[in-house]
Design an enzyme around this catalytic site. Sequence first.
Site, PDB file in Angstrom:
ATOM      1  N   LYS A 100       0.814  -1.223   0.000  1.00 13.95           N
ATOM      2  CA  LYS A 100       0.000   0.000   0.000  1.00 13.95           C
ATOM      3  C   LYS A 100       0.844   1.270   0.000  1.00 13.95           C
ATOM      4  O   LYS A 100       0.332   2.357  -0.242  1.00 13.95           O
ATOM      5  CB  LYS A 100      -0.977  -0.020   1.168  1.00 13.95           C
ATOM      6  CG  LYS A 100      -2.043  -1.091   0.992  1.00 13.95           C
ATOM      7  CD  LYS A 100      -3.089  -1.050   2.083  1.00 13.95           C
ATOM      8  CE  LYS A 100      -4.216  -2.032   1.828  1.00 13.95           C
ATOM      9  NZ  LYS A 100      -3.804  -3.438   1.993  1.00 13.95           N
TER      10      LYS A 100
HETATM   11  C1  LIG Z   1      -4.477  -4.547   1.489  1.00 13.70           C
HETATM   12  C2  LIG Z   1      -3.726  -5.815   1.443  1.00 13.70           C
HETATM   13  C3  LIG Z   1      -4.116  -6.879   0.589  1.00 13.70           C
HETATM   14  C4  LIG Z   1      -5.370  -6.831  -0.251  1.00 13.70           C
HETATM   15  O1  LIG Z   1      -5.284  -5.969  -1.347  1.00 13.70           O
HETATM   16  P1  LIG Z   1      -6.598  -5.517  -2.145  1.00 13.70           P
HETATM   17  O2  LIG Z   1      -6.118  -4.527  -3.142  1.00 13.70           O
HETATM   18  O3  LIG Z   1      -7.521  -4.919  -1.129  1.00 13.70           O
HETATM   19  O4  LIG Z   1      -7.192  -6.729  -2.773  1.00 13.70           O
HETATM   20  C5  LIG Z   1      -3.308  -8.010   0.541  1.00 13.70           C
HETATM   21  N1  LIG Z   1      -2.222  -8.121   1.311  1.00 13.70           N
HETATM   22  C6  LIG Z   1      -1.819  -7.140   2.149  1.00 13.70           C
HETATM   23  C7  LIG Z   1      -0.632  -7.350   2.991  1.00 13.70           C
HETATM   24  C8  LIG Z   1      -2.556  -5.947   2.240  1.00 13.70           C
HETATM   25  O5  LIG Z   1      -2.160  -4.986   3.086  1.00 13.70           O
END
Ligand SMILES: *Cc1c(COP(=O)(O)O)cnc(C)c1O
Length: 425
Positions: A107
């Site tokens: 993210k």
């Molecule tokens: C947010 C997150 C996900 C999921 O991603 P999406 O885009 O919501 O499908 C998977 N793994 C981790 C570690 C995350 O922080």
Amino acid sequence: MKYLSTRKNNEYISFKEAVINGLTKNGGLYVPERIPEIPSDFFEQIESYEDLDIAFTVLKPFVEGSLNDEQLKSILAETLNFNIPVVPVEKNIAALELYHGPTQAFKDVGARFMSRCLSHFNADEDKEVTIIVATSGDTGSAVANGFFKVPGVAVKILFPKGKVSAYQEFQMTSLGENIHAFEIDGTFDDCQKLVKKALNDENLRTKKSLSSANSINVARLLPQMLYYFFAYKQLKKDLKGKKMVVSVPSGNLGNVTAGLVAKRMGLPIDKFIAAHNINDTFYTYLNTGEYAKKTSVLTYSNAMDVGDPSNYERIDYFYNGDLESIKKDVAACRIDDEATLKEIQECQESNNYTLDPHGAVGKLALSELLKDDEYGVFLETAHPQKFATVMKKALPDFVEETADLKDCHKTHLANNYEAFVKEIC
Ligand SMILES: *Cc1c(COP(=O)(O)O)cnc(C)c1O
């Protein structure tokens, strides 16, 4: 480029407005009016381009009219200041490690890109923007770090008390300055409700310029396309005629949606796998054609505990609701906690590679679905340290790095809207 709502209402707005608004007026999500194609010679020569040049080529059409070339280049240089390596794990399977950013989860890319866009768009305003965001862990830390010391922006993070890992709490609360964290007596859903209520509170909005850094924001979604281009660039020489398949540990389906957009731009990825834990709404949808949201269930891969994935609406939009064409581009898999732990153990033993619980779901999905003529990449979406409690269950020798919580800045709040508004005003 103009943006419109997935629930078409003839509102066509710029990238800038889509970033500032976050959500559309009719409850849909913003989507670009078209997906531009990149000529095939770009992919033939992709190894010869710098990552920043690739990023510029991919994102330029999406921000046209809101950011000029120099502005986009400078935002990208600040966003992409860490490695995104492809690491071979076993025969025909590699990991794309997305956790080398400041808060060790994928993210970071979206949060950094969005914060810099917003700061740029707000530069001419004299009013500070207040970003409010609810988190179950990773979003809060990425947003806190991404917006730290960004001029003209204050950040208020709401997290459920006692329900995030110590490491995540440290990342959200240790910065201070323009970042303020609130621990709420309640669940993630309670935090989310407070945020939504504030964003819809006309009275509050006359006093404060409010925005959200929610993952539905186009400025968080679009830069996630870049991972897939970078992965292809690194892997191209190893594919040797095999088709490239990417397994994406999925919750709100933002990452997988970005991958599908990249594919439509011309990136030669044959197929995506949406790898889910037992929160299997999308998996069930692909199997039955019925989309039925569920209440989320807590699992070891808790960043994917989502029962009503928001980006389903974008996927449905891009494919005109045609299930068969969605299934040509994306398959789904469902992995439970027990299999997740076992996969972490086996991968450590056989490959000496440490998976985090989310990456483990991604890798196992790949092992289940990969065919002989395919080369598989799974996304390692977070560093194992972020999920130390689960890691210790899988690997008794796992050493947890301790977080020093003594310099933390957080405010304890009851799950009460009036109290929250008082704090942010
Ligand atoms: C947010 C997150 C996900 C999921 O991603 P999406 O885009 O919501 O499908 C998977 N793994 C981790 C570690 C995350 O922080």
